[in-house]
Design a protein around this motif. Structure first.
Motif, PDB file in Angstrom:
ATOM      1  N   LYS A  73       0.836  -1.214   0.000  1.00  0.00           N
ATOM      2  CA  LYS A  73       0.000   0.000   0.000  1.00  0.00           C
ATOM      3  C   LYS A  73       0.865   1.256   0.000  1.00  0.00           C
ATOM      4  CE  LYS A  73      -4.300   1.471   0.550  1.00  0.00           C
ATOM      5  NZ  LYS A  73      -5.156   1.459  -0.617  1.00  0.00           N
ATOM      6  N   ASP A  74       1.998   1.223   0.711  1.00  0.00           N
ATOM      7  CA  ASP A  74       2.884   2.384   0.764  1.00  0.00           C
ATOM      8  C   ASP A  74       3.534   2.684  -0.587  1.00  0.00           C
ATOM      9  OD1 ASP A  74       2.490   2.810   3.564  1.00  0.00           O
ATOM     10  OD2 ASP A  74       3.919   1.185   3.970  1.00  0.00           O
ATOM     11  N   LEU A  75       3.651   1.670  -1.445  1.00  0.00           N
ATOM     12  CA  LEU A  75       4.280   1.852  -2.756  1.00  0.00           C
ATOM     13  C   LEU A  75       3.301   2.288  -3.839  1.00  0.00           C
ATOM     14  CD1 LEU A  75       6.773  -1.137  -2.940  1.00  0.00           C
ATOM     15  CD2 LEU A  75       7.194   1.197  -2.194  1.00  0.00           C
ATOM     16  N   GLU A  76       2.023   2.258  -3.546  1.00  0.00           N
ATOM     17  CA  GLU A  76       1.029   2.614  -4.550  1.00  0.00           C
ATOM     18  C   GLU A  76       1.226   4.014  -5.141  1.00  0.00           C
ATOM     19  OE1 GLU A  76      -2.937   1.797  -3.151  1.00  0.00           O
ATOM     20  OE2 GLU A  76      -2.585  -0.365  -3.184  1.00  0.00           O
ATOM     21  N   PRO A  77       1.556   5.039  -4.353  1.00  0.00           N
ATOM     22  CA  PRO A  77       1.761   6.361  -4.964  1.00  0.00           C
ATOM     23  C   PRO A  77       2.935   6.392  -5.947  1.00  0.00           C
ATOM     24  CG  PRO A  77       1.520   6.565  -2.583  1.00  0.00           C
ATOM     25  CD  PRO A  77       1.631   5.100  -2.899  1.00  0.00           C
ATOM     26  N   MET A  78       3.860   5.466  -5.799  1.00  0.00           N
ATOM     27  CA  MET A  78       5.044   5.459  -6.653  1.00  0.00           C
ATOM     28  C   MET A  78       4.910   4.508  -7.841  1.00  0.00           C
ATOM     29  SD  MET A  78       7.847   5.577  -3.622  1.00  0.00           S
ATOM     30  CE  MET A  78       6.815   5.178  -2.224  1.00  0.00           C
ATOM     31  N   ILE A  79       4.151   3.420  -7.672  1.00  0.00           N
ATOM     32  CA  ILE A  79       4.081   2.390  -8.713  1.00  0.00           C
ATOM     33  C   ILE A  79       2.687   2.285  -9.328  1.00  0.00           C
ATOM     34  CG2 ILE A  79       4.305  -0.093  -9.162  1.00  0.00           C
ATOM     35  CD1 ILE A  79       6.583  -0.148  -7.132  1.00  0.00           C
ATOM     36  N   GLY A  80       1.678   2.418  -8.528  1.00  0.00           N
ATOM     37  CA  GLY A  80       0.305   2.258  -9.006  1.00  0.00           C
ATOM     38  C   GLY A  80      -0.480   1.372  -8.058  1.00  0.00           C
ATOM     39  N   LEU A  97       9.527   4.546 -16.705  1.00  0.00           N
ATOM     40  CA  LEU A  97      10.311   5.717 -16.341  1.00  0.00           C
ATOM     41  C   LEU A  97       9.629   6.558 -15.254  1.00  0.00           C
ATOM     42  CD1 LEU A  97      12.956   7.140 -16.787  1.00  0.00           C
ATOM     43  CD2 LEU A  97      11.915   8.360 -18.690  1.00  0.00           C
ATOM     44  N   PRO A  98       8.309   6.815 -15.339  1.00  0.00           N
ATOM     45  CA  PRO A  98       7.665   7.553 -14.238  1.00  0.00           C
ATOM     46  C   PRO A  98       7.755   6.824 -12.887  1.00  0.00           C
ATOM     47  CG  PRO A  98       6.294   7.640 -16.194  1.00  0.00           C
ATOM     48  CD  PRO A  98       7.395   6.647 -16.476  1.00  0.00           C
ATOM     49  N   MET A  99       7.624   5.496 -12.907  1.00  0.00           N
ATOM     50  CA  MET A  99       7.771   4.723 -11.662  1.00  0.00           C
ATOM     51  C   MET A  99       9.174   4.888 -11.107  1.00  0.00           C
ATOM     52  SD  MET A  99       6.113   1.058 -12.525  1.00  0.00           S
ATOM     53  CE  MET A  99       4.528   0.851 -13.270  1.00  0.00           C
ATOM     54  N   ILE A 100      10.169   4.774 -11.979  1.00  0.00           N
ATOM     55  CA  ILE A 100      11.568   4.900 -11.568  1.00  0.00           C
ATOM     56  C   ILE A 100      11.792   6.259 -10.920  1.00  0.00           C
ATOM     57  CG2 ILE A 100      13.933   5.138 -12.450  1.00  0.00           C
ATOM     58  CD1 ILE A 100      13.145   2.937 -14.532  1.00  0.00           C
ATOM     59  N   TRP A 101      11.298   7.295 -11.559  1.00  0.00           N
ATOM     60  CA  TRP A 101      11.473   8.646 -11.026  1.00  0.00           C
ATOM     61  C   TRP A 101      10.823   8.782  -9.646  1.00  0.00           C
ATOM     62  CZ3 TRP A 101      14.493  12.522 -11.413  1.00  0.00           C
ATOM     63  CH2 TRP A 101      14.125  13.773 -10.932  1.00  0.00           C
ATOM     64  N   GLY A 106      10.961   9.189  -3.910  1.00  0.00           N
ATOM     65  CA  GLY A 106      10.251   8.795  -2.692  1.00  0.00           C
ATOM     66  C   GLY A 106      11.049   7.935  -1.739  1.00  0.00           C
ATOM     67  N   LEU A 107      11.888   7.053  -2.270  1.00  0.00           N
ATOM     68  CA  LEU A 107      12.627   6.123  -1.408  1.00  0.00           C
ATOM     69  C   LEU A 107      14.133   6.360  -1.420  1.00  0.00           C
ATOM     70  CD1 LEU A 107      10.759   2.786  -2.200  1.00  0.00           C
ATOM     71  CD2 LEU A 107      10.357   4.388  -0.324  1.00  0.00           C
ATOM     72  N   GLY A 108      14.599   7.232  -2.310  1.00  0.00           N
ATOM     73  CA  GLY A 108      16.033   7.499  -2.365  1.00  0.00           C
ATOM     74  C   GLY A 108      16.841   6.381  -2.988  1.00  0.00           C
ATOM     75  N   ILE A 109      16.190   5.508  -3.731  1.00  0.00           N
ATOM     76  CA  ILE A 109      16.915   4.430  -4.411  1.00  0.00           C
ATOM     77  C   ILE A 109      17.653   5.060  -5.593  1.00  0.00           C
ATOM     78  CG2 ILE A 109      16.719   2.255  -5.684  1.00  0.00           C
ATOM     79  CD1 ILE A 109      14.093   1.756  -4.147  1.00  0.00           C
ATOM     80  N   PRO A 110      18.945   4.776  -5.746  1.00  0.00           N
ATOM     81  CA  PRO A 110      19.676   5.359  -6.869  1.00  0.00           C
ATOM     82  C   PRO A 110      19.021   4.997  -8.204  1.00  0.00           C
ATOM     83  CG  PRO A 110      21.196   4.312  -5.340  1.00  0.00           C
ATOM     84  CD  PRO A 110      19.810   3.945  -4.901  1.00  0.00           C
ATOM     85  N   ALA A 111      18.891   5.991  -9.063  1.00  0.00           N
ATOM     86  CA  ALA A 111      18.280   5.764 -10.371  1.00  0.00           C
ATOM     87  C   ALA A 111      19.048   4.708 -11.156  1.00  0.00           C
ATOM     88  CB  ALA A 111      18.216   7.077 -11.153  1.00  0.00           C
ATOM     89  N   GLU A 112      20.382   4.657 -10.969  1.00  0.00           N
ATOM     90  CA  GLU A 112      21.189   3.656 -11.667  1.00  0.00           C
ATOM     91  C   GLU A 112      20.724   2.243 -11.341  1.00  0.00           C
ATOM     92  OE1 GLU A 112      23.237   5.695  -9.223  1.00  0.00           O
ATOM     93  OE2 GLU A 112      22.720   7.221 -10.677  1.00  0.00           O
ATOM     94  N   ALA A 113      20.294   2.025 -10.110  1.00  0.00           N
ATOM     95  CA  ALA A 113      19.820   0.695  -9.719  1.00  0.00           C
ATOM     96  C   ALA A 113      18.451   0.408 -10.324  1.00  0.00           C
ATOM     97  CB  ALA A 113      19.755   0.581  -8.202  1.00  0.00           C
ATOM     98  N   LEU A 114      17.611   1.427 -10.384  1.00  0.00           N
ATOM     99  CA  LEU A 114      16.247   1.215 -10.863  1.00  0.00           C
ATOM    100  C   LEU A 114      16.153   1.030 -12.373  1.00  0.00           C
ATOM    101  CD1 LEU A 114      14.474   3.815  -8.580  1.00  0.00           C
ATOM    102  CD2 LEU A 114      14.331   1.325  -8.400  1.00  0.00           C
ATOM    103  N   ILE A 115      17.110   1.551 -13.128  1.00  0.00           N
ATOM    104  CA  ILE A 115      17.025   1.422 -14.585  1.00  0.00           C
ATOM    105  C   ILE A 115      17.626   0.120 -15.094  1.00  0.00           C
ATOM    106  CG2 ILE A 115      16.942   3.896 -14.995  1.00  0.00           C
ATOM    107  CD1 ILE A 115      19.877   3.765 -15.847  1.00  0.00           C
ATOM    108  N   GLN A 116      18.260  -0.640 -14.230  1.00  0.00           N
ATOM    109  CA  GLN A 116      18.826  -1.928 -14.627  1.00  0.00           C
ATOM    110  C   GLN A 116      17.706  -2.898 -14.956  1.00  0.00           C
ATOM    111  OE1 GLN A 116      22.207  -2.569 -14.820  1.00  0.00           O
ATOM    112  NE2 GLN A 116      22.302  -0.376 -14.398  1.00  0.00           N
ATOM    113  N   PRO A 117      17.893  -3.757 -15.939  1.00  0.00           N
ATOM    114  CA  PRO A 117      16.864  -4.777 -16.167  1.00  0.00           C
ATOM    115  C   PRO A 117      16.840  -5.726 -14.974  1.00  0.00           C
ATOM    116  CG  PRO A 117      18.735  -5.110 -17.651  1.00  0.00           C
ATOM    117  CD  PRO A 117      19.006  -3.852 -16.873  1.00  0.00           C
ATOM    118  N   PRO A 118      15.667  -6.077 -14.491  1.00  0.00           N
ATOM    119  CA  PRO A 118      15.594  -6.972 -13.337  1.00  0.00           C
ATOM    120  C   PRO A 118      16.136  -8.352 -13.695  1.00  0.00           C
ATOM    121  CG  PRO A 118      13.401  -6.600 -14.203  1.00  0.00           C
ATOM    122  CD  PRO A 118      14.334  -5.708 -14.985  1.00  0.00           C
TER     123      PRO A 118
END
Length: 124
Positions: A73-80, A97-101, A106-118
Motif C-alpha cells: 500500500k505504501d508503494l502505490e503512490p510510486m508504482i500504481g 520511467l515515471p515509476m523509476i522517477w 520517494g525512497l532514495g533508491i539510486p536511479a542507476e539501480a532502478l534502470i537496470q533490467p531486473p
C-alpha cells in the motif's frame, strides 16, 4: 603531508591503518585534512579493485521496504495500484520511467539501480 598513491595491497592496508588512527581527527586540522585525502585515495583504490555491482531494481525496492517497514500500500503512490505493485515485485511487469522517477524521489533508491533490467527468476 607526504601522502603517496595507493598502488599495492600493502599500500592499501597501510592507508586503512592510518585512516583508522585518524578517525577522531577534527575537521579543518592538519590531521583532519590528512584523513580527508587518505579517505579519497582509499575510495579510489576500492572503486578500481573492488567494484560494486549495481543492485537489481526489484531487490533494491524490497530492501527499502524491509528497512522502512513499508507495505505494498505504501508503494502505490510510486508504482500504481496494489496489483501493479505485486506485478513489479514478482518481476511480471517492468518499471516504467515515471515509476523509476517516483521511487528514486520517494525512497532514495539510486536511479542507476532502478534502470537496470531486473534479474529473471528461474521458472518453476
Amino acid at each position: 603531508m607526504d601522502i603517496k598513491p595507493i598502488r599495492t595491497e600493502a599500500d592499501y592496508q597501510a592507508a586503512l591503518r592510518e585512516v583508522e588512527s585518524l578517525m577522531t581527527a577534527e575537521f579543518g586540522t592538519p590531521e583532519g585534512d590528512r584523513l580527508d585525502v587518505l579517505a579519497t585515495l582509499v575510495e579510489a583504490y576500492e572503486a578500481k579493485h573492488f567494484p560494486m555491482e549495481v543492485a537489481d531494481p526489484v531487490e533494491a525496492i524490497k530492501f527499502q521496504m524491509d528497512q522502512r517497514g513499508l507495505t505494498v500500500k505504501d508503494l502505490e503512490p510510486m508504482i500504481g495500484r496494489s496489483n501493479r505493485v505485486f506485478e513489479v515485485l514478482n518481476r511480471i511487469r517492468p518499471l516504467t520511467l515515471p515509476m523509476i522517477w517516483r521511487l528514486h524521489k520517494g525512497l532514495g533508491i539510486p536511479a542507476e539501480a532502478l534502470i537496470q533490467p531486473p534479474k529473471r527468476t528461474a521458472a518453476v
